[in-house]
Design an enzyme around this catalytic site. Structure first.
Site, PDB file in Angstrom:
ATOM      1  N   ASP A  94       0.851  -1.192   0.000  1.00 47.47           N
ATOM      2  CA  ASP A  94       0.000   0.000   0.000  1.00 47.47           C
ATOM      3  C   ASP A  94       0.898   1.257   0.000  1.00 47.47           C
ATOM      4  O   ASP A  94       2.083   1.170   0.338  1.00 47.47           O
ATOM      5  CB  ASP A  94      -0.874  -0.064   1.266  1.00 47.47           C
ATOM      6  CG  ASP A  94      -1.579   1.237   1.557  1.00 47.47           C
ATOM      7  OD1 ASP A  94      -2.258   1.763   0.654  1.00 47.47           O
ATOM      8  OD2 ASP A  94      -1.443   1.747   2.694  1.00 47.47           O
ATOM      9  N   ASP A 144      -0.211   5.180   1.004  1.00 49.03           N
ATOM     10  CA  ASP A 144      -0.399   6.116   2.128  1.00 49.03           C
ATOM     11  C   ASP A 144      -0.408   5.395   3.468  1.00 49.03           C
ATOM     12  O   ASP A 144      -1.141   4.432   3.660  1.00 49.03           O
ATOM     13  CB  ASP A 144      -1.706   6.894   1.938  1.00 49.03           C
ATOM     14  CG  ASP A 144      -1.618   7.847   0.765  1.00 49.03           C
ATOM     15  OD1 ASP A 144      -1.178   8.975   0.987  1.00 49.03           O
ATOM     16  OD2 ASP A 144      -1.958   7.432  -0.370  1.00 49.03           O
ATOM     17  N   GLY A 178      -5.304   3.224  -3.174  1.00 47.71           N
ATOM     18  CA  GLY A 178      -6.542   3.872  -3.576  1.00 47.71           C
ATOM     19  C   GLY A 178      -6.272   4.994  -4.568  1.00 47.71           C
ATOM     20  O   GLY A 178      -7.184   5.482  -5.233  1.00 47.71           O
ATOM     21  N   ASP A 196      -2.022  -0.687   5.975  1.00 42.28           N
ATOM     22  CA  ASP A 196      -2.300  -0.068   7.272  1.00 42.28           C
ATOM     23  C   ASP A 196      -3.775   0.200   7.547  1.00 42.28           C
ATOM     24  O   ASP A 196      -4.128   0.610   8.645  1.00 42.28           O
ATOM     25  CB  ASP A 196      -1.562   1.276   7.373  1.00 42.28           C
ATOM     26  CG  ASP A 196      -2.219   2.346   6.523  1.00 42.28           C
ATOM     27  OD1 ASP A 196      -2.522   2.062   5.342  1.00 42.28           O
ATOM     28  OD2 ASP A 196      -2.485   3.440   7.047  1.00 42.28           O
TER      29      ASP A 196
HETATM   30 CA    CA Z   1      -3.094   3.230   3.434  1.00 42.20          CA
END
Ligand code: CA
Length: 292
Positions: free
Chosen positions: A7, A9, A42, A234
């Site tokens: 991932d 961020d 995302g 996360d």
């Molecule tokens: Ca994230």
């Protein structure tokens, strides 16, 4: 282990939304040893490509929470766009309820012209209702929304070009009650998937789109069994890949619920938790003689 999905961020990116040199060299080291490292985020693909370029990296990209998958040659492998009329009904609701939103498409990220004004008003309301919250915290929370590559401002969602494939709609609010109103509107809507990727947002996409599905697709495209995959993340939008990968690793900064679902927990994103996790994975795969 043959494929690691990471991932961005709160995971690969540090506090300045950049890929640190420590993380970048760990990714390169894994790649040099023959392991595929994919980004799973995302964010929109062109935004991710900018981040990778800054760090001197190249990788397959799962973007828009799994609505699109590109290989490391920037070729689109598969996409799961939203039905346009469904997307427009979501956007009509968001406009009616004065949400700041971003529509991720294959062409650009579309966001309302008055988005900045909406967030300024929210900031004022939050600050006057909660004296403990500092302006700095709020600005930090909104920063990501303003710093993405490829944002185009539009007067209304009706101006999204006809030919654009809509991958993902992100709604953002600093006000908890407003956010909860939006989340509960879409949470149980079976015509779409809603995920949460930060304390201030929710995202909706096609029901086929998830990081877990996209990882399964990419793994099968690369001829890699799911048992040989690792996912590092996360937040809630990572759950599908953290639980479907052979091994799920939570960041040290992840919520406890996420950590509880994972096989392992690494350091925080600020502490280069991805580099730490990759070093440990490489060590497990090929122990150095001093540790035997
Ligand atoms: Ca994230």
């Amino acid at each position: 282990m043959k494929l690691i999905a990471v991932d961005l961020d709160g995971t690969l990116l540090n506090a300045d939304s950049r890929i640190s040199e420590v993380n970048a060299s760990a990714v390169r080291k894994a790649q040099e040893s023959g392991i595929k490292v994919a980004i799973a985020t995302g964010r929109a693909v062109y935004d991710v490509q900018e981040k990778l370029k800054e760090a001197g990296l190249n990788a397959p990209i799962i973007s828009a929470n799994g609505a699109a998958v590109h290989d490391d040659q920037k070729r689109l492998l598969i996409s799961y766009p939203m039905d346009r009329s469904l997307a427009f009904s979501v956007l009509a609701w968001l406009e009616e309820n004065e949400f700041y939103y971003e529509v991720m498409t294959d062409q650009a990220i579309y966001s309302p012209q008055k988005g900045h004004q909406i967030l300024t008003i929210e900031m004022d309301r939050v600050l006057s209702a909660n004296p403990d919250v500092t302006l700095k915290e709020l600005i930090y929370a909104t920063e990501k929304q303003y710093s993405q590559a490829g944002i185009v401002r539009i007067a209304s969602y009706e101006h999204i070009p006809q030919e654009a494939e809509i991958y993902n709609i992100l709604a953002f609010s600093l006000e908890e009650h407003k956010l909860e109103k939006g989340r509960s509107r879409f949470r149980n809507d079976s015509s779409l998937t809603m995920v949460v990727s930060s304390d201030h947002n929710f995202e909706v996409e096609d029901t086929r789109a998830s990081k877990g599905n996209a990882l399964a697709y990419l793994a099968s495209h690369l001829g890699i069994p799911m048992e040989d995959t690792v996912a590092i993340g996360d937040s809630y939008n990572d759950i599908s890949m953290l639980t479907s990968a052979g091994k799920g690793i939570a960041m040290g900064n992840a919520h406890d619920e996420i950590k509880a679902l994972c096989d392992d927990v690494t350091l925080t994103n600020i502490e280069n938790g991805v580099a730490y996790a990759i070093e440990r994975l490489l060590e497990e795969a090929c122990p150095s003689p001093s540790n035997l």
